[in-house]
Design a protein around this motif. Structure first.
Motif, PDB file in Angstrom:
ATOM      1  N   GLY A 242       0.814  -1.213   0.000  1.00  0.00           N
ATOM      2  CA  GLY A 242       0.000   0.000   0.000  1.00  0.00           C
ATOM      3  C   GLY A 242       0.843   1.257   0.000  1.00  0.00           C
ATOM      4  O   GLY A 242       0.555   2.219  -0.714  1.00  0.00           O
ATOM      5  N   SER A 243       1.920   1.252   0.784  1.00  0.00           N
ATOM      6  CA  SER A 243       2.803   2.416   0.846  1.00  0.00           C
ATOM      7  C   SER A 243       3.461   2.674  -0.508  1.00  0.00           C
ATOM      8  O   SER A 243       3.568   3.825  -0.954  1.00  0.00           O
ATOM      9  N   ASN A 244       3.894   1.614  -1.186  1.00  0.00           N
ATOM     10  CA  ASN A 244       4.531   1.776  -2.500  1.00  0.00           C
ATOM     11  C   ASN A 244       3.576   2.382  -3.521  1.00  0.00           C
ATOM     12  O   ASN A 244       3.954   3.252  -4.307  1.00  0.00           O
ATOM     13  N   ILE A 245       2.328   1.911  -3.519  1.00  0.00           N
ATOM     14  CA  ILE A 245       1.333   2.428  -4.461  1.00  0.00           C
ATOM     15  C   ILE A 245       1.028   3.887  -4.152  1.00  0.00           C
ATOM     16  O   ILE A 245       0.985   4.738  -5.047  1.00  0.00           O
ATOM     17  N   PHE A 246       0.825   4.201  -2.876  1.00  0.00           N
ATOM     18  CA  PHE A 246       0.559   5.582  -2.461  1.00  0.00           C
ATOM     19  C   PHE A 246       1.725   6.497  -2.841  1.00  0.00           C
ATOM     20  O   PHE A 246       1.520   7.617  -3.318  1.00  0.00           O
ATOM     21  N   ASN A 247       2.945   6.025  -2.619  1.00  0.00           N
ATOM     22  CA  ASN A 247       4.117   6.858  -2.896  1.00  0.00           C
ATOM     23  C   ASN A 247       4.181   7.283  -4.357  1.00  0.00           C
ATOM     24  O   ASN A 247       4.453   8.449  -4.668  1.00  0.00           O
ATOM     25  N   ILE A 248       3.956   6.341  -5.260  1.00  0.00           N
ATOM     26  CA  ILE A 248       4.077   6.654  -6.687  1.00  0.00           C
ATOM     27  C   ILE A 248       2.879   7.441  -7.182  1.00  0.00           C
ATOM     28  O   ILE A 248       3.016   8.504  -7.796  1.00  0.00           O
ATOM     29  N   PHE A 249       1.678   6.936  -6.917  1.00  0.00           N
ATOM     30  CA  PHE A 249       0.486   7.557  -7.489  1.00  0.00           C
ATOM     31  C   PHE A 249       0.122   8.874  -6.801  1.00  0.00           C
ATOM     32  O   PHE A 249      -0.169   9.862  -7.478  1.00  0.00           O
ATOM     33  N   MET A 250       0.122   8.899  -5.455  1.00  0.00           N
ATOM     34  CA  MET A 250      -0.314  10.100  -4.758  1.00  0.00           C
ATOM     35  C   MET A 250       0.841  11.071  -4.499  1.00  0.00           C
ATOM     36  O   MET A 250       0.768  12.247  -4.869  1.00  0.00           O
ATOM     37  N   VAL A 251       1.917  10.580  -3.861  1.00  0.00           N
ATOM     38  CA  VAL A 251       3.005  11.480  -3.454  1.00  0.00           C
ATOM     39  C   VAL A 251       3.667  12.127  -4.668  1.00  0.00           C
ATOM     40  O   VAL A 251       3.786  13.360  -4.745  1.00  0.00           O
ATOM     41  N   LEU A 252       4.089  11.305  -5.629  1.00  0.00           N
ATOM     42  CA  LEU A 252       4.717  11.875  -6.821  1.00  0.00           C
ATOM     43  C   LEU A 252       3.719  12.650  -7.668  1.00  0.00           C
ATOM     44  O   LEU A 252       4.075  13.644  -8.304  1.00  0.00           O
ATOM     45  N   GLY A 253       2.471  12.188  -7.686  1.00  0.00           N
ATOM     46  CA  GLY A 253       1.442  12.905  -8.432  1.00  0.00           C
ATOM     47  C   GLY A 253       1.264  14.324  -7.916  1.00  0.00           C
ATOM     48  O   GLY A 253       1.296  15.282  -8.692  1.00  0.00           O
ATOM     49  N   VAL A 254       1.110  14.466  -6.602  1.00  0.00           N
ATOM     50  CA  VAL A 254       0.933  15.801  -6.001  1.00  0.00           C
ATOM     51  C   VAL A 254       2.180  16.652  -6.202  1.00  0.00           C
ATOM     52  O   VAL A 254       2.104  17.818  -6.599  1.00  0.00           O
ATOM     53  N   ALA A 255       3.364  16.071  -5.930  1.00  0.00           N
ATOM     54  CA  ALA A 255       4.613  16.828  -6.027  1.00  0.00           C
ATOM     55  C   ALA A 255       4.867  17.334  -7.447  1.00  0.00           C
ATOM     56  O   ALA A 255       5.264  18.487  -7.652  1.00  0.00           O
ATOM     57  N   SER A 256       4.618  16.484  -8.459  1.00  0.00           N
ATOM     58  CA  SER A 256       4.907  16.884  -9.837  1.00  0.00           C
ATOM     59  C   SER A 256       3.875  17.865 -10.386  1.00  0.00           C
ATOM     60  O   SER A 256       4.182  18.645 -11.293  1.00  0.00           O
ATOM     61  N   VAL A 257       2.662  17.859  -9.849  1.00  0.00           N
ATOM     62  CA  VAL A 257       1.674  18.868 -10.242  1.00  0.00           C
ATOM     63  C   VAL A 257       2.095  20.233  -9.697  1.00  0.00           C
ATOM     64  O   VAL A 257       1.946  21.260 -10.373  1.00  0.00           O
ATOM     65  N   LEU A 258       2.658  20.261  -8.497  1.00  0.00           N
ATOM     66  CA  LEU A 258       3.125  21.515  -7.909  1.00  0.00           C
ATOM     67  C   LEU A 258       4.345  22.063  -8.647  1.00  0.00           C
ATOM     68  O   LEU A 258       4.483  23.267  -8.833  1.00  0.00           O
ATOM     69  N   ASN A 259       5.231  21.153  -9.046  1.00  0.00           N
ATOM     70  CA  ASN A 259       6.461  21.579  -9.728  1.00  0.00           C
ATOM     71  C   ASN A 259       7.016  20.387 -10.512  1.00  0.00           C
ATOM     72  O   ASN A 259       7.289  19.346  -9.911  1.00  0.00           O
ATOM     73  N   PRO A 260       7.150  20.489 -11.846  1.00  0.00           N
ATOM     74  CA  PRO A 260       7.712  19.370 -12.628  1.00  0.00           C
ATOM     75  C   PRO A 260       9.020  18.874 -12.014  1.00  0.00           C
ATOM     76  O   PRO A 260       9.872  19.674 -11.612  1.00  0.00           O
TER      77      PRO A 260
END
Length: 324
Positions: A242-260
């Motif tokens: 679950g942590s791995n899926i959250f990290n890629i989809f949510m964490v990186l998703g939010v971070a890259s939307v804020l700044n490429p």
């Protein structure tokens, strides 16, 4: 003196992130229960967010401050640490059970997420805002699937327990203090880690892949080891996947939307190790010698892979062997 300040920022920041995630989760859960939100919904949203909060805070703060290598390295490094080190050590203590849902959906989705990130990263050396939106869409699909699984008769109310009512004022204070700790701790932790990178003469990505990743994954490590010692390895498997899926989809998703996010020194070795670890986990769950389990032997193999990767990372960072 500067070194001491960096150490204090790093350690205090990490402690504030871990404890802040705890307090925020407890406060939000208590508020949700007060207003009649089912425990299963709390578990799938608030608690799930709480376990990924350290990675989310560090990557978002890094992205906002323009330290994008650290934002990506934190996620890639955390997933490597989760799959190889945490799952390996946990299985060495006690064989880790794989449920039918783990085998059919969760572990394959974890592998798919790793492949998707590797494909995005190698296509242009950047995770763009468009890529981030795509990752967040996958995260929404994952959440819909998770809620659908939770509504099945065998997955709903079994774990629900009566809890003592917490005063509303205390719940709100816990939530706000936890949120403040996450924000402040994230800034201090990132500043400390960046300072270490400059002092050691290595890139931010190397520090993020190793020290930062291990630090933000510390709660998962403790949780999984405690669960394994009690024989409750279902929690350990769900925690890692679950942590791995959250990290890629949510964490990186939010971070890259804020700044490429520029990959910088995130190498094919790092991305390949992350994906290979997810592949090994899928093979062990699906085709291992003891079907539906990650055995101690397989745990030893995962741990050896972790040691080999971190040894190679250190040797490349110090220039002992050429970087890939």
């Amino acid at each position: 003196m500067e070194t001491i300040i960096l150490i204090v920022k790093f350690v205090v920041g990490l402690a504030a992130i871990i404890k802040g995630a705890d307090w925020l989760t407890d406060g939000a859960s208590a508020i949700a229960r007060r207003y009649g939100i089912p425990s299963i919904v709390i578990g799938l949203t608030i608690v799930a967010f709480g376990t990924s909060a350290p990675e989310l805070v560090v990557s978002v703060v890094s992205a906002v401050e323009g330290k994008t290598e650290m934002a990506v390295g934190n996620v890639v490094g955390s997933n490597i640490f989760n799959t190889l080190a945490i799952m390996g050590i946990t299985a060495l203590i006690y064989p880790v059970a794989c449920s039918k849902n783990n085998i059919r959906y969760d572990v394959p989705l974890c592998l798919l997420a790793s492949i998707a990130l590797m494909a995005l990263a190698l296509d242009g050396d950047i995770v763009s805002r468009g890529d981030g939106i795509t990752l967040l869409c996958f995260f929404l699909i994952f959440m819909f699937y998770t809620f659908a699984i939770a509504k099945q008769p065998n997955g709903t109310a079994e774990g629900e327990q009566e809890t003592k009512a917490v005063p509303l004022w205390r719940s709100i204070v816990l939530f706000l203090v936890g949120l403040a700790c996450l924000i402040l701790g994230g800034e201090w932790f990132v500043d400390g880690a960046s300072g270490f990178a400059l002092m050691m003469g290595v890139s931010q990505s190397v520090v993020a892949l190793t020290i930062v990743a291990a630090g933000t994954s510390f709660p998962e490590l403790v949780t999984s080891i405690v669960a394994a010692r009690k024989g409750d390895t279902d929690m350990a498997m769900g925690n890692v996947v679950g942590s791995n899926i959250f990290n890629i989809f949510m964490v990186l998703g939010v971070a890259s939307v804020l700044n490429p996010l520029q990959l910088g020194n995130i190498s094919p070795l790092d991305l390949g190790t992350m994906t290979f670890g997810a592949f090994l986990l899928w093979v062990f769950c699906k085709f291992g010698r003891r079907y539906h389990y990650v055995t101690r032997t397989e745990g030893a193999l995962l741990t050896i892979c972790a040691v080999a990767y971190y040894t190679a990372a250190v040797l490349m960072a110090t220039g002992t062997i050429p970087a890939l």
